[in-house]
Design an enzyme around this catalytic site. Structure first.
Site, mmCIF file in Angstrom:
data_model
loop_
_atom_site.group_PDB
_atom_site.id
_atom_site.type_symbol
_atom_site.label_atom_id
_atom_site.label_comp_id
_atom_site.label_asym_id
_atom_site.label_seq_id
_atom_site.Cartn_x
_atom_site.Cartn_y
_atom_site.Cartn_z
ATOM 1 N N THR A 16 -5.142 1.644 -0.831
ATOM 2 C CA THR A 16 -4.775 3.044 -0.612
ATOM 3 C C THR A 16 -5.979 3.915 -0.299
ATOM 4 O O THR A 16 -5.893 4.846 0.503
ATOM 5 C CB THR A 16 -4.047 3.591 -1.855
ATOM 6 O OG1 THR A 16 -2.836 2.863 -2.043
ATOM 7 C CG2 THR A 16 -3.720 5.066 -1.700
ATOM 8 N N THR A 95 -4.580 -0.598 -5.629
ATOM 9 C CA THR A 95 -4.282 -0.571 -7.068
ATOM 10 C C THR A 95 -3.186 -1.545 -7.485
ATOM 11 O O THR A 95 -3.131 -1.937 -8.654
ATOM 12 C CB THR A 95 -3.871 0.847 -7.506
ATOM 13 O OG1 THR A 95 -2.688 1.249 -6.803
ATOM 14 C CG2 THR A 95 -4.987 1.844 -7.232
#
Length: 331
Positions: A16, A95
């Site tokens: 991300t 993540t």
């Protein structure tokens, strides 16, 4: 041009933190080094170490992580330390599977004499209110100040043990925490030669099976029939399972006799496996299942990968699985 010694490696894997919008939604993107240098120039007051940049090609969404990616990261890190003299490594990672990678690297890099820190972000860099630059520059600052060797995670202002970290939240910035499963055991004082970071690993056929009411021997046979070399059982409570299902127990016993490494952890967030507490647990132990103590799923899976990937035979892999190597077997 050779990179200067005493610098850090920033290994960008995707995730991300560097994603940009595409027609299908946020997707991994290259070109993050230029964005990082531009942002650092804006914050010239920050005292940051010299660093060089390497990109895992192509950058990936961490949901697509594989063992091959872990091995590529390990190779890049070892090369940066031994060939280029880097004194620390920062891994930028998505993540979703950051905790799995942190655990795997913890065992793949045993004995590495420099710190390895992982971070990422919940929102992409450049998005208003993003946590990206705070996590990244915070991690670089820590490495500049000096850290002990080993693999750790830095996220939302906290430093977390690489082999004890979990992702707990899919939306909050404070997404990661350490497993609260007791006091870490004393790690092995010296790293065995067979598990040193210089040992090249190979892919391993591993599987994870959560026990559940109604699990049948046929389910287990189908899984084991795929050529699994190591099976991680997520057991009830303190390491129990269906002790009155003889076909299922026979399937486990036969798999162990064929050389499959069978290990167990608890499904409970704060649980640990102690097979001798209940008969339902001792039955599993009698089939050859070994205890993962209070290890997390991520740590147990990464440890099996490192052990079997090093080519250890069943008995040797089982012996080291039950020993604490880097503080993973808390409890």
């Amino acid at each position: 041009m050779n990179p200067a010694r005493d610098s850090l490696l920033i290994l960008y894997t995707g995730g991300t933190i560097g994603m940009q919008m595409s027609a299908a939604g946020l997707a991994p993107a290259s070109g993050f080094e230029e964005r990082l240098r531009a942002e650092q120039a804006v914050h010239s007051e920050c005292r940051l170490p010299d660093w060089r940049f390497q990109e895992l090609s192509p950058p990936i969404d961490s949901a697509n992580i594989t063992q091959a990616h872990w091995l590529a990261m390990r190779d890049a890190i070892v090369s940066a330390v031994e060939r280029d003299g880097c004194t620390g490594v920062l891994v930028l990672h998505g993540t979703d599977t950051l905790a799995y990678t942190a655990a795997a690297l913890s065992f793949l890099l045993l004995g590495l004499p420099v710190p390895v820190l992982l971070t990422g972000s919940m929102l992409p860099a450049g998005v208003e209110g993003s946590d990206a630059w705070g996590n990244l520059f915070g991690a670089l600052t820590l490495l500049e100040q000096g850290m002990t060797p080993g693999v750790q995670v830095f996220f939302h202002g906290r430093v977390l043990h690489g082999a004890r970290v979990n992702k707990r939240n899919s939306q909050a910035f404070d997404a990661f925490a350490e497993a609260l499963r007791g006091v870490p055991a004393a790690p092995c004082i010296s790293v065995p030669a067979a598990l040193d970071y210089r040992v090249v690993r190979r892919n391993v056929n591993l599987a994870v099976l959560p026990l559940f009411p109604g699990l049948r021997a046929e389910h287990l046979h189908a899984l084991l029939g795929s050529g699994v070399q190591g099976l991680l059982l997520e057991c009830f409570g303190s390491g129990t399972g269906p002790s009155d299902n003889q076909p299922l127990l026979d399937a486990l016993r036969n798999a162990h006799q064929r050389g499959v490494v069978l290990a167990a952890i608890s499904q409970c967030t704060e649980g640990r496996v102690t097979f001798d507490t209940y008969a339902a647990g001792s039955q599993l132990a009698a089939c050859g299942v070994i205890s993962g103590g209070a290890m997390t799923r991520e740590a147990a899976l990464g440890k099996l990968f490192a052990l079997l990937g090093a080519g250890l035979e069943q008995a040797e892999a089982e012996r080291w699985f039950t020993r604490d190597l880097c503080g993973e077997r808390a409890g």
